[in-house]
Design a protein around this motif. Structure first.
Motif, PDB file in Angstrom:
ATOM      1  N   PHE A 265       4.149  -0.694  -4.932  1.00 19.45           N
ATOM      2  CA  PHE A 265       4.130  -2.137  -5.222  1.00 19.45           C
ATOM      3  C   PHE A 265       5.299  -2.553  -6.125  1.00 19.45           C
ATOM      4  O   PHE A 265       5.527  -3.740  -6.306  1.00 19.45           O
TER       5      PHE A 265
ATOM      6  N   VAL B 212       0.101   2.971  -6.676  1.00 18.77           N
ATOM      7  CA  VAL B 212       0.683   1.763  -7.262  1.00 18.77           C
ATOM      8  C   VAL B 212       2.200   1.710  -7.117  1.00 18.77           C
ATOM      9  O   VAL B 212       2.765   0.626  -7.020  1.00 18.77           O
TER      10      VAL B 212
ATOM     11  N   MET C  89      -9.116  -5.671 -14.204  1.00 22.49           N
ATOM     12  CA  MET C  89      -9.075  -4.210 -14.073  1.00 22.49           C
ATOM     13  C   MET C  89      -9.080  -3.578 -15.466  1.00 22.49           C
ATOM     14  O   MET C  89      -9.813  -2.615 -15.736  1.00 22.49           O
TER      15      MET C  89
ATOM     16  N   CYS D 103      -3.591   1.180 -13.521  1.00 23.22           N
ATOM     17  CA  CYS D 103      -4.797   2.029 -13.662  1.00 23.22           C
ATOM     18  C   CYS D 103      -5.967   1.550 -12.815  1.00 23.22           C
ATOM     19  O   CYS D 103      -6.907   2.311 -12.588  1.00 23.22           O
TER      20      CYS D 103
END
Ligand SMILES: C[S@@+](CC[C@H](N)C(=O)[O-])C[C@H]1O[C@@H](n2cnc3c(N)ncnc32)[C@H](O)[C@@H]1O
Length: 276
Positions: A126, A123, A86, A58
């Motif tokens: 990754f 994301v 985060m 997020c």
């Protein structure tokens, strides 16, 4: 030269560490990028009032916060990230959205659903086991539930010399990949559709949107680079004691870019939507 490849867990921990250290300035350096990219994703997943959304990786909430506003108090958003700073940043911003829960969590291991939407902004590339994650998202989505995620298309060729020059201060075996996830599913919309189709997803559709990132000068560009994933490269250069050299190599290129059309980086953002 190192011969041992990092394990998937080591790779995830390294990525999370970079973003944890970046979190304080992530999306805070007056560059319009993650906000518009998050809005773009949420326009595609289109959560409606009362729906349950899982937002993986997020960050500071670029897509989780708008999703929470759309589902409203009858709905729920679970936002997860591996970087504690985060998660904290999302919690702080969600004080008036108590139906948004932010927690530490691996995007490859979604919490038990059911969810109507699983979304992830910039994301998925990754994840060491993207295909396995796709299966687990399907397992926590309701039948017909939506999966949406953004990723990068081909890079802006005007900026390639800048990235080359930065990397050139490091020995070749210490240079991080220029961009994560450019092969396999992330090679093209077609390869993404093929992978999702093989994993049993339906109605797969990828659309492209260009976001123009504008920076003022070299200081601003470095601040922006430290604030996001490119920090991986800068940290390695710093550890190598070569930050000044890197800056000396990059500054003339930035000046040339500024003279030749401006310090604008055209990011091609791909947004894929699929149904379980
Ligand atoms: C480029 S940022 C995107 C953040 C946010 N979605 C946005 O659009 O601004 C990538 C985020 O994914 C997180 N991340 C990377 N790998 C992860 C994983 N395996 N599980 C959970 N989060 C991960 C990082 O910590 C970082 O916050």
């Amino acid at each position: 030269m190192s011969t041992t490849e990092p394990s998937p867990e080591q790779r995830k921990a390294a990525v999370a560490g970079v973003f944890d250290r970046a979190a304080a300035t992530y999306d805070q350096v007056r560059v319009e990028f993650f906000g518009p990219a998050g809005e773009l994703l949420v326009r595609r997943t289109a959560p409606t009032p009362g729906e349950r959304v899982l937002d993986v990786g997020c960050g500071r909430g670029a897509s989780a916060l708008p999703a929470a506003r759309l589902v409203g108090p009858a709905g729920a958003v679970t936002a997860t990230d591996l970087a504690p700073a985060m998660v904290e940043a999302v919690r702080r911003q969600a004080a008036d959205l108590p139906w948004l829960t932010a927690e530490l969590g691996d995007a490859e291991q979604p919490p038990p659903g059911p969810f109507d939407v699983v979304q992830g902004g910039l994301v998925m590339f990754f994840l060491p086991d993207f295909a396995g994650a796709l299966d687990r998202y399907r397992a926590v989505l309701v039948p017909g539930g939506r999966l949406g995620f953004t990723w990068f298309g081909p890079p802006d060729p005007r900026w390639e010399p800048v990235f080359e020059a930065l990397g050139s201060v490091l020995p070749a075996d210490q240079r991080p990949p220029r961009r994560p996830g450019t092969d396999g599913a992330f090679a093209s919309p077609q390869s993404m559709a093929d992978v999702l189709g093989e994993r049993g997803w339906h109605d797969v559709d990828t659309s492209d949107t260009e976001i123009v990132v504008r920076v003022r000068d070299a200081d601003h560009w470095f601040a922006w680079s430290w604030s996001q994933g490119y920090r991986t490269m800068l940290e390695r250069i710093e550890a190598h004691g070569a930050l000044e050299e890197a800056r000396a190599r990059v500054e003339p290129l930035l000046e040339r870019l500024a003279d030749d059309g401006g310090l604008e980086w055209r990011a091609l953002i791909r947004c894929t939507l699929a149904r379980s």
